[in-house]
Design a protein around this motif. Structure first.
Motif, PDB file in Angstrom:
ATOM      1  N   GLN A  22       0.830  -1.211   0.000  1.00  0.00           N
ATOM      2  CA  GLN A  22       0.000   0.000   0.000  1.00  0.00           C
ATOM      3  C   GLN A  22       0.865   1.261   0.000  1.00  0.00           C
ATOM      4  N   ILE A  23       1.888   1.287   0.830  1.00  0.00           N
ATOM      5  CA  ILE A  23       2.774   2.449   0.913  1.00  0.00           C
ATOM      6  C   ILE A  23       3.473   2.667  -0.425  1.00  0.00           C
ATOM      7  N   ASP A  24       3.930   1.592  -1.045  1.00  0.00           N
ATOM      8  CA  ASP A  24       4.621   1.675  -2.333  1.00  0.00           C
ATOM      9  C   ASP A  24       3.681   2.209  -3.417  1.00  0.00           C
ATOM     10  N   MET A  25       2.444   1.762  -3.406  1.00  0.00           N
ATOM     11  CA  MET A  25       1.492   2.137  -4.461  1.00  0.00           C
ATOM     12  C   MET A  25       0.901   3.533  -4.262  1.00  0.00           C
ATOM     13  N   THR A  26       0.676   3.923  -3.017  1.00  0.00           N
ATOM     14  CA  THR A  26      -0.042   5.178  -2.750  1.00  0.00           C
ATOM     15  C   THR A  26       0.854   6.283  -2.203  1.00  0.00           C
TER      16      THR A  26
ATOM     17  N   VAL B 241       3.545   5.587   6.866  1.00  0.00           N
ATOM     18  CA  VAL B 241       3.324   4.380   7.670  1.00  0.00           C
ATOM     19  C   VAL B 241       2.112   4.585   8.571  1.00  0.00           C
ATOM     20  N   GLU B 242       1.999   5.774   9.149  1.00  0.00           N
ATOM     21  CA  GLU B 242       0.893   6.060  10.063  1.00  0.00           C
ATOM     22  C   GLU B 242      -0.458   5.975   9.343  1.00  0.00           C
ATOM     23  N   ASP B 243      -0.531   6.542   8.136  1.00  0.00           N
ATOM     24  CA  ASP B 243      -1.787   6.491   7.378  1.00  0.00           C
ATOM     25  C   ASP B 243      -2.133   5.056   6.986  1.00  0.00           C
TER      26      ASP B 243
END
Length: 139
Positions: A16-20, A24-26
């Motif tokens: 998710q972090i890589d794509m969006t 980390v918190e979100d």
């Protein structure tokens, strides 16, 4: 949450972090909102994995890139990239976890989330990393 579950969630968060490009918190807030089980969950290992992987990502990507034969990080399937980053973080920064455990867990994650070719690919890249690391420790 046991370690296997933490690794599964970590792969999902790293993906998710890589794509969006979320923080980390979100990503964690989204996961907690989505995973609204009533029992109290210990997320300390999950947080350590995700925060550590994100914090060391440039170093991790450089190390992984050395073992990609005919591939670049950008060409990897997103889920394979997330699994490799997570496993590389464990191998490079969590010495208390045996390399064999990390390799096995990464292959299992590849079976769960990746394509039919993912487990063999992930195993090949990480095994090459582990062999070189072992050679470096012998010197």
């Amino acid at each position: 949450m046991n370690r296997r579950e933490s690794r599964e969630k970590a792969v999902q968060l790293l993906f998710q972090i890589d794509m969006t490009q979320n923080s980390v918190e979100d990503a964690m807030a989204h996961l907690i909102e989505e995973d609204n089980k009533p029992e109290v969950r210990d997320t300390s290992f999950l947080l350590e994995l995700v925060e550590g992987t994100v914090a060391h990502q440039p170093e991790i990507d450089a190390v992984i890139s050395k073992y990609l034969r005919g591939w670049t990080m950008a060409r990897l399937a997103n889920v394979d990239r997330a699994i490799l980053r997570l496993a590389a973080y464990e191998m490079l920064h969590m010495e208390e976890i045996p390399i064999g455990v990390t390799l096995n867990e990464a292959v299992e994650l590849a079976k769960l989330f990746g394509s039919d070719e993912s487990p063999k690919f992930i195993n090949g890249v990480l095994s090459s990393m582990a062999k070189e690391r072992d050679r470096g420790n012998e010197q």
